[in-house]
Design an enzyme around this catalytic site. Structure first.
Site, PDB file in Angstrom:
ATOM      1  N   SER A   1      39.213  14.988  20.289  1.00  0.00           N
ATOM      2  CA  SER A   1      40.383  14.448  19.806  1.00  0.00           C
ATOM      3  C   SER A   1      41.555  15.094  20.378  1.00  0.00           C
ATOM      4  O   SER A   1      41.588  16.225  20.747  1.00  0.00           O
ATOM      5  CB  SER A   1      40.620  15.477  18.218  1.00  0.00           C
ATOM      6  OG  SER A   1      41.818  14.985  17.556  1.00  0.00           O
TER       7      SER A   1
ATOM      8  N   ASP B   1      39.183  10.735   5.332  1.00  0.00           N
ATOM      9  CA  ASP B   1      38.990  12.070   5.963  1.00  0.00           C
ATOM     10  C   ASP B   1      39.593  12.895   4.642  1.00  0.00           C
ATOM     11  O   ASP B   1      38.591  13.015   3.797  1.00  0.00           O
ATOM     12  CB  ASP B   1      39.834  12.257   7.172  1.00  0.00           C
ATOM     13  CG  ASP B   1      39.926  13.657   7.543  1.00  0.00           C
ATOM     14  OD1 ASP B   1      39.011  14.707   6.713  1.00  0.00           O
ATOM     15  OD2 ASP B   1      40.297  13.919   8.510  1.00  0.00           O
TER      16      ASP B   1
ATOM     17  N   GLU C   1      41.911   6.447  11.008  1.00  0.00           N
ATOM     18  CA  GLU C   1      41.456   7.663  10.094  1.00  0.00           C
ATOM     19  C   GLU C   1      42.582   8.009   9.170  1.00  0.00           C
ATOM     20  O   GLU C   1      43.797   8.550   9.827  1.00  0.00           O
ATOM     21  CB  GLU C   1      40.931   8.706  10.938  1.00  0.00           C
ATOM     22  CG  GLU C   1      40.438   9.745  10.138  1.00  0.00           C
ATOM     23  CD  GLU C   1      40.063  10.925  11.150  1.00  0.00           C
ATOM     24  OE1 GLU C   1      39.515  12.088  10.444  1.00  0.00           O
ATOM     25  OE2 GLU C   1      39.791  10.799  12.192  1.00  0.00           O
TER      26      GLU C   1
ATOM     27  N   LYS D   1      45.706  11.315  18.104  1.00  0.00           N
ATOM     28  CA  LYS D   1      46.475  11.588  16.829  1.00  0.00           C
ATOM     29  C   LYS D   1      47.695  10.802  17.031  1.00  0.00           C
ATOM     30  O   LYS D   1      48.217  10.502  17.874  1.00  0.00           O
ATOM     31  CB  LYS D   1      46.888  12.958  16.839  1.00  0.00           C
ATOM     32  CG  LYS D   1      45.773  13.866  16.748  1.00  0.00           C
ATOM     33  CD  LYS D   1      45.142  14.048  15.211  1.00  0.00           C
ATOM     34  CE  LYS D   1      44.197  14.909  14.845  1.00  0.00           C
ATOM     35  NZ  LYS D   1      43.574  14.963  13.663  1.00  0.00           N
TER      36      LYS D   1
ATOM     37  N   GLY E   1      36.000  17.729  12.811  1.00  0.00           N
ATOM     38  CA  GLY E   1      36.230  19.172  13.246  1.00  0.00           C
ATOM     39  C   GLY E   1      37.521  19.604  12.883  1.00  0.00           C
ATOM     40  O   GLY E   1      38.539  19.031  12.538  1.00  0.00           O
TER      41      GLY E   1
ATOM     42  N   LYS F   1      39.745  10.207  20.638  1.00  0.00           N
ATOM     43  CA  LYS F   1      40.443   9.957  19.206  1.00  0.00           C
ATOM     44  C   LYS F   1      41.878  10.129  19.442  1.00  0.00           C
ATOM     45  O   LYS F   1      42.050  11.349  20.010  1.00  0.00           O
ATOM     46  CB  LYS F   1      39.783  10.699  18.148  1.00  0.00           C
ATOM     47  CG  LYS F   1      40.722  10.686  16.827  1.00  0.00           C
ATOM     48  CD  LYS F   1      39.943  11.370  15.576  1.00  0.00           C
ATOM     49  CE  LYS F   1      40.439  12.506  15.466  1.00  0.00           C
ATOM     50  NZ  LYS F   1      39.735  13.519  14.419  1.00  0.00           N
TER      51      LYS F   1
ATOM     52  N   ASP G   1      44.003   8.625  14.514  1.00  0.00           N
ATOM     53  CA  ASP G   1      43.778   9.547  13.276  1.00  0.00           C
ATOM     54  C   ASP G   1      45.406   9.874  12.864  1.00  0.00           C
ATOM     55  O   ASP G   1      45.993  10.433  13.681  1.00  0.00           O
ATOM     56  CB  ASP G   1      43.195  10.979  13.503  1.00  0.00           C
ATOM     57  CG  ASP G   1      43.271  11.973  12.374  1.00  0.00           C
ATOM     58  OD1 ASP G   1      43.470  11.404  11.208  1.00  0.00           O
ATOM     59  OD2 ASP G   1      42.782  12.897  12.570  1.00  0.00           O
TER      60      ASP G   1
ATOM     61  N   LYS H   1      33.780  16.377   6.720  1.00  0.00           N
ATOM     62  CA  LYS H   1      34.139  17.871   7.302  1.00  0.00           C
ATOM     63  C   LYS H   1      33.522  18.595   6.120  1.00  0.00           C
ATOM     64  O   LYS H   1      33.998  18.700   4.959  1.00  0.00           O
ATOM     65  CB  LYS H   1      35.438  17.918   7.079  1.00  0.00           C
ATOM     66  CG  LYS H   1      36.434  17.126   8.571  1.00  0.00           C
ATOM     67  CD  LYS H   1      37.847  17.387   8.507  1.00  0.00           C
ATOM     68  CE  LYS H   1      38.196  16.744   9.789  1.00  0.00           C
ATOM     69  NZ  LYS H   1      39.610  16.779   9.678  1.00  0.00           N
TER      70      LYS H   1
END
Length: 366
Positions: free
Chosen positions: A134, A237, A212, A162, A289, A160, A187, A261
């Site tokens: 990430s 998520d 996400e 952000k 994570g 991934k 995400d 998660k």
């Protein structure tokens, strides 16, 4: 019989700041829980952040809930079988991350007593899992490209990014143009609203694996509507707080892939149920994570070895986040991490490493 619990706060400096739409993490204030029984001991990690930004939970609050409510609720529980925690914990509303930490410590102790690895107990079918990474929000696109290039060189199989308003289409385009047909997803951590649907549709040409949690966690119907307006698969998520929540989201058409998660759903027993609900409905899952130490990472890797985990998770190597972990480090090998095979979560803290980062400890008798 459960004898008691040690609550240990540790301060873990991050290798580099990790920025998302809900803040910047410079280090991790981590709460570890050690369960002690007549025959074994086990470890769990609370994944709450220092402040209630990702969720309503935060580290100091989780410690207080564990001391005042969760541990007293276990008085009279005859053994460390983690299934016995679910009924007394259900009477205490919310606080899944605190509950997960205590339950995982007991699960680790119980499995060690019986000589069983967590992966086998959960039903894992692989001995190693593909690792993704990430990448937080950067100050510039050149900085982002340099970071992604480094992670790909290390062997990570999925990137991934952000994103947030103002940092979305341009960085995604830059990464796709620079690195071609890599596994890429984004995400949003609830940073958008349904009014942004047309803008989010601008991500469709980049063939992302998923976007996400673009909308607020309680806007499941909004996600269902967004899924009808964009081609990129919607992954939930923060909205997935239980197996029931997963079933409801799937029934509404709000998600076509789920990030599990364990801390968010209250532990690995419920995480397995979320996996099973998704598998029964043809919904792929992957394991997210929360910047875990080796204790939390070991358990996450075991979960990621389940058959329904069809995408690389946020199961990065230890050195992605920490110069020195509190356990033997998880090391990337051909883009994969090995699933621990020892009893319980398969790792134990290094006493010297743990002592170096400990800021407080407290023993609570049951």
């Amino acid at each position: 019989m459960i004898k008691g619990f040690e609550l240990r706060r540790i301060a873990m400096p991050l290798v580099s700041p990790f920025r998302t739409s809900f803040g910047v993490e410079l280090d991790r204030d981590v709460l570890l829980v050690r369960a002690v029984t007549d025959t074994a001991e086990g470890w769990g990690e609370c994944v709450a952040m220092s402040a209630p930004l990702y969720s309503s939970e935060y580290v100091a609050g989780a410690a207080e809930v564990i001391k005042r409510f969760l541990i007293p609720a276990l008085a009279g529980v005859p053994d460390a079988d983690p299934r016995r925690t679910e009924a007394p914990f259900a009477k205490i509303k919310g606080h899944p991350m605190a509950k997960a930490a205590v339950q995982t410590a007991l699960l680790d102790a119980w499995l060690r007593e019986h000589g069983l690895p967590l992966a086998a107990h959960l039903g894992a079918e692989r001995d190693r899992v593909p690792a993704g990474v990430s990448v937080g929000i950067m100050d510039s696109i050149p900085q982002l490209l340099a970071a992604v290039e480094g992670y790909l060189a290390e062997g990570y199989l999925r990137i991934k990014l952000k994103i947030e308003p103002g940092w979305d289409v341009a960085p995604v385009r830059a990464v796709r143009e620079r690195f071609g047909d890599i596994l890429l997803q984004v995400d949003a951590n609830t940073a958008y609203t349904l009014a942004d649907a047309r803008h989010l549709a601008k991500l469709d040409p980049f063939d992302l694996l998923l976007i996400e949690q673009p909308l607020p966690e309680d806007d499941v119907r909004g996600h269902a509507e967004l899924a009808r307006q964009v081609r990129t698969p919607i992954c939930l998520d923060e909205s997935i707080t239980s197996a029931r929540a997963a079933a409801d989201a799937i029934a509404l058409g709000a998600t076509s892939v789920v990030n599990i998660k364990p801390g968010r759903v209250g532990g690995y027993l419920e995480a397995r149920r979320v996996h099973d609900v998704c598998a029964a409905n043809g919904i792929g899952v992957w394991v997210g994570g929360m910047l875990e130490t080796g204790i939390g990472r070991a358990a996450n890797v075991a979960l990621a070895a389940l058959p329904g985990c069809v995408l690389p998770g946020d199961t990065s190597a230890s050195d992605r986040y920490f110069r020195r972990d509190v356990t033997d480090p998880f090391v990337l090998d051909g883009g994969h991490l090995a699933v621990p095979t020892g009893p319980g979560i398969g790792v134990t803290p290094d006493p010297d490493a743990l002592r170096e980062v400990t800021t407080a400890t407290e023993w609570i008798h049951v």
